[in-house]
Design an enzyme around this catalytic site. Structure first.
Site, PDB file in Angstrom:
ATOM      1  N   ARG A  16      28.293 -38.998   7.598  1.00 12.95           N
ATOM      2  CA  ARG A  16      27.081 -38.346   8.138  1.00 12.95           C
ATOM      3  C   ARG A  16      27.481 -37.153   9.019  1.00 12.95           C
ATOM      4  NH1 ARG A  16      25.594 -42.756  12.929  1.00 12.95           N
ATOM      5  NH2 ARG A  16      26.827 -41.667  14.508  1.00 12.95           N
ATOM      6  N   GLY A  54      25.555 -32.999  -7.283  1.00 18.84           N
ATOM      7  CA  GLY A  54      25.798 -31.550  -7.343  1.00 18.84           C
ATOM      8  C   GLY A  54      26.967 -31.203  -8.252  1.00 18.84           C
ATOM      9  N   VAL A  65      39.868 -45.674  11.837  1.00 18.06           N
ATOM     10  CA  VAL A  65      40.944 -44.728  12.166  1.00 18.06           C
ATOM     11  C   VAL A  65      41.791 -45.190  13.354  1.00 18.06           C
ATOM     12  CG1 VAL A  65      39.732 -42.713  11.218  1.00 18.06           C
ATOM     13  CG2 VAL A  65      39.497 -43.248  13.660  1.00 18.06           C
ATOM     14  N   ASN A 150      32.609 -30.720  30.970  1.00 11.57           N
ATOM     15  CA  ASN A 150      31.151 -30.824  31.090  1.00 11.57           C
ATOM     16  C   ASN A 150      30.817 -32.002  31.999  1.00 11.57           C
ATOM     17  OD1 ASN A 150      28.491 -30.110  30.594  1.00 11.57           O
ATOM     18  ND2 ASN A 150      28.327 -31.409  28.779  1.00 11.57           N
ATOM     19  N   TYR A 156      35.255 -37.962  27.337  1.00  8.30           N
ATOM     20  CA  TYR A 156      35.139 -37.277  26.039  1.00  8.30           C
ATOM     21  C   TYR A 156      35.875 -35.931  26.075  1.00  8.30           C
ATOM     22  CZ  TYR A 156      32.751 -35.058  22.029  1.00  8.30           C
ATOM     23  OH  TYR A 156      32.458 -34.402  20.850  1.00  8.30           O
ATOM     24  N   ALA A 157      35.655 -35.161  27.144  1.00 10.90           N
ATOM     25  CA  ALA A 157      36.297 -33.841  27.245  1.00 10.90           C
ATOM     26  C   ALA A 157      37.810 -33.983  27.265  1.00 10.90           C
ATOM     27  CB  ALA A 157      35.807 -33.115  28.496  1.00 10.90           C
ATOM     28  N   ILE A 189      25.818 -29.042  18.188  1.00 11.14           N
ATOM     29  CA  ILE A 189      25.479 -29.078  16.765  1.00 11.14           C
ATOM     30  C   ILE A 189      24.431 -30.173  16.551  1.00 11.14           C
ATOM     31  CG2 ILE A 189      26.400 -29.324  14.411  1.00 11.14           C
ATOM     32  CD1 ILE A 189      27.684 -26.974  15.989  1.00 11.14           C
TER      33      ILE A 189
HETATM   34  P1  NAD Z   1      28.361 -38.546  14.299  1.00 10.17           P
HETATM   35  O1  NAD Z   1      28.263 -39.610  15.316  1.00 10.17           O
HETATM   36  O2  NAD Z   1      27.254 -38.336  13.337  1.00 10.17           O
HETATM   37  O3  NAD Z   1      29.712 -38.683  13.445  1.00 10.17           O
HETATM   38  C1  NAD Z   1      30.855 -39.331  13.897  1.00 10.17           C
HETATM   39  C2  NAD Z   1      31.402 -40.117  12.730  1.00 10.17           C
HETATM   40  O4  NAD Z   1      32.614 -40.780  13.134  1.00 10.17           O
HETATM   41  C3  NAD Z   1      30.410 -41.237  12.309  1.00 10.17           C
HETATM   42  O5  NAD Z   1      30.264 -41.201  10.911  1.00 10.17           O
HETATM   43  C4  NAD Z   1      31.121 -42.498  12.747  1.00 10.17           C
HETATM   44  O6  NAD Z   1      30.834 -43.625  11.944  1.00 10.17           O
HETATM   45  C5  NAD Z   1      32.583 -42.078  12.595  1.00 10.17           C
HETATM   46  N1  NAD Z   1      33.485 -42.994  13.302  1.00 10.17           N
HETATM   47  C6  NAD Z   1      33.363 -43.467  14.566  1.00 10.17           C
HETATM   48  N2  NAD Z   1      34.352 -44.345  14.818  1.00 10.17           N
HETATM   49  C7  NAD Z   1      35.130 -44.413  13.695  1.00 10.17           C
HETATM   50  C8  NAD Z   1      36.291 -45.149  13.348  1.00 10.17           C
HETATM   51  N3  NAD Z   1      36.874 -45.984  14.208  1.00 10.17           N
HETATM   52  N4  NAD Z   1      36.821 -44.971  12.110  1.00 10.17           N
HETATM   53  C9  NAD Z   1      36.238 -44.119  11.215  1.00 10.17           C
HETATM   54  N5  NAD Z   1      35.123 -43.406  11.503  1.00 10.17           N
HETATM   55  C10 NAD Z   1      34.580 -43.556  12.719  1.00 10.17           C
HETATM   56  O7  NAD Z   1      28.606 -37.203  15.117  1.00 10.17           O
HETATM   57  P2  NAD Z   1      28.915 -35.699  14.710  1.00 10.17           P
HETATM   58  O8  NAD Z   1      28.169 -34.878  15.636  1.00 10.17           O
HETATM   59  O9  NAD Z   1      28.798 -35.474  13.248  1.00 10.17           O
HETATM   60  O10 NAD Z   1      30.454 -35.622  15.160  1.00 10.17           O
HETATM   61  C11 NAD Z   1      31.538 -35.379  14.301  1.00 10.17           C
HETATM   62  C12 NAD Z   1      32.698 -34.870  15.136  1.00 10.17           C
HETATM   63  O11 NAD Z   1      32.332 -33.630  15.737  1.00 10.17           O
HETATM   64  C13 NAD Z   1      33.078 -35.802  16.285  1.00 10.17           C
HETATM   65  O12 NAD Z   1      34.488 -35.831  16.417  1.00 10.17           O
HETATM   66  C14 NAD Z   1      32.441 -35.135  17.485  1.00 10.17           C
HETATM   67  O13 NAD Z   1      33.101 -35.467  18.670  1.00 10.17           O
HETATM   68  C15 NAD Z   1      32.582 -33.689  17.121  1.00 10.17           C
HETATM   69  N6  NAD Z   1      31.671 -32.773  17.806  1.00 10.17           N
HETATM   70  C16 NAD Z   1      30.317 -32.887  17.676  1.00 10.17           C
HETATM   71  C17 NAD Z   1      29.495 -31.992  18.348  1.00 10.17           C
HETATM   72  C18 NAD Z   1      27.998 -32.023  18.231  1.00 10.17           C
HETATM   73  O14 NAD Z   1      27.331 -31.303  18.968  1.00 10.17           O
HETATM   74  N7  NAD Z   1      27.419 -32.820  17.355  1.00 10.17           N
HETATM   75  C19 NAD Z   1      30.048 -31.005  19.139  1.00 10.17           C
HETATM   76  C20 NAD Z   1      31.420 -30.911  19.257  1.00 10.17           C
HETATM   77  C21 NAD Z   1      32.214 -31.801  18.583  1.00 10.17           C
END
Ligand code: NAD
Length: 248
Positions: A16, A54, A65, A150, A156-157, A189
């Site tokens: 996702r 597609g 992970v 932040n 997290y940071a 995002i």
């Molecule tokens: P999200 O929560 O939709 O996606 C995170 C994904 O990581 C999920 O599918 C979750 O199931 C998976 N995950 C969590 N633990 C896991 C594990 N142990 N093994 C395998 N998969 C695991 O969030 P997102 O916004 O799509 O985030 C994706 C990445 O982008 C993340 O690393 C997040 O920190 C980073 N990010 C997001 C934003 C934002 O604004 N959304 C900004 C900066 C960075």
């Protein structure tokens, strides 16, 4: 440009959000994409089906992970079956926001286990194969807050800053083997991760963003696609910021 024909890519947390958009972008350019997930099989299957509808190729693969044995076993299995691994995208991540005085040891442990160690174990398993192939691309998904910090996001940071350090160290370590290691650092995002944020907090972040809006997962995926491509062969150890100008 940016063809992924014949390549195999593994995207962690690909079911996702940003991960799904990355899977779709890589598959649209011809990669066979392995969509890693940890619990949401339905979402992973949906990603695979969207790609297949597609005309692309993808398959789901469950592993955590943060579990080094599970990562090693999954990557070995993937390689035995598909014969190669060209691209690793370390996208899996969690955020447990709290002011420092409310941070609990289990939040630190979980965040570190997934965001930092998870990327490290995946790099270890993938880079071992890439060394033999004398080529490879690793893209780590960090965050703008890994560079800016932040309020309420110390853990997290710190984890996202650690990912930048990991990226730079591995870029130096494996450049001579034809492997590049880079980061993308997204700003705000629109995904499930940020959907839970209060509107006020999101509004404050958008107010600090010169482009005046949140980004879309596809806009991060485009940057990942570039770093994963042959065309990015002279780019390593870099942080590509996809943040609407929030941090320049
Ligand atoms: P999200 O929560 O939709 O996606 C995170 C994904 O990581 C999920 O599918 C979750 O199931 C998976 N995950 C969590 N633990 C896991 C594990 N142990 N093994 C395998 N998969 C695991 O969030 P997102 O916004 O799509 O985030 C994706 C990445 O982008 C993340 O690393 C997040 O920190 C980073 N990010 C997001 C934003 C934002 O604004 N959304 C900004 C900066 C960075």
């Amino acid at each position: 440009m940016f063809s992924m024909d014949g390549k195999v890519a593994l995207v962690t947390g690909g079911s996702r959000g940003i991960g799904r958009a990355v899977c779709e972008a890589l598959a649209a350019r011809g990669a066979h994409v392995v969509v890693n997930y940890v619990s949401d099989e339905r979402a992973a299957t949906e990603t695979v089906e969207r790609i297949a509808s597609g005309g692309g190729r993808a398959e789901p693969m469950r592993f955590d992970v943060g579990d080094p044995d599970a990562v090693e076993e999954a990557v070995t299995r993937l390689h035995q079956r598909l014969g190669r691994l060209d691209v690793l995208v370390n996208n899996a991540g969690i955020a447990r926001d709290a002011l420092l005085l409310r941070v609990r040891p289990e939040d630190v442990a979980a965040t570190w286990r997934i965001n930092v160690q998870g990327a490290l174990w995946c790099c270890k398993a993938a880079i071992r194969l890439m060394i033999r192939a004398r080529r490879g691309r690793v893209v780590n998904v960090s965050s703008v807050v890994g560079e800016t910090g932040n309020v309420g996001q110390s853990v997290y940071a710190a984890s996202k800053a650690a990912l930048i350090g990991l990226t730079k160290a591995l870029a130096r370590e494996y450049a001579s083997r034809g492997i590049t290691v880079n980061c993308v650092a997204p700003g705000l995002i629109e995904t499930d991760m940020t959907a839970a944020l209060p509107e006020e907090a999101k509004g404050a972040m958008i107010a600090q963003t010169p482009l005046g809006r949140a980004g879309k997962p596809e806009e991060v995926a485009a940057a990942v696609l570039f770093l994963a491509s042959d065309e990015a062969g002279y780019v390593t150890g870099q942080v590509l910021r996809v943040n609407g100008g929030m941090y320049v």
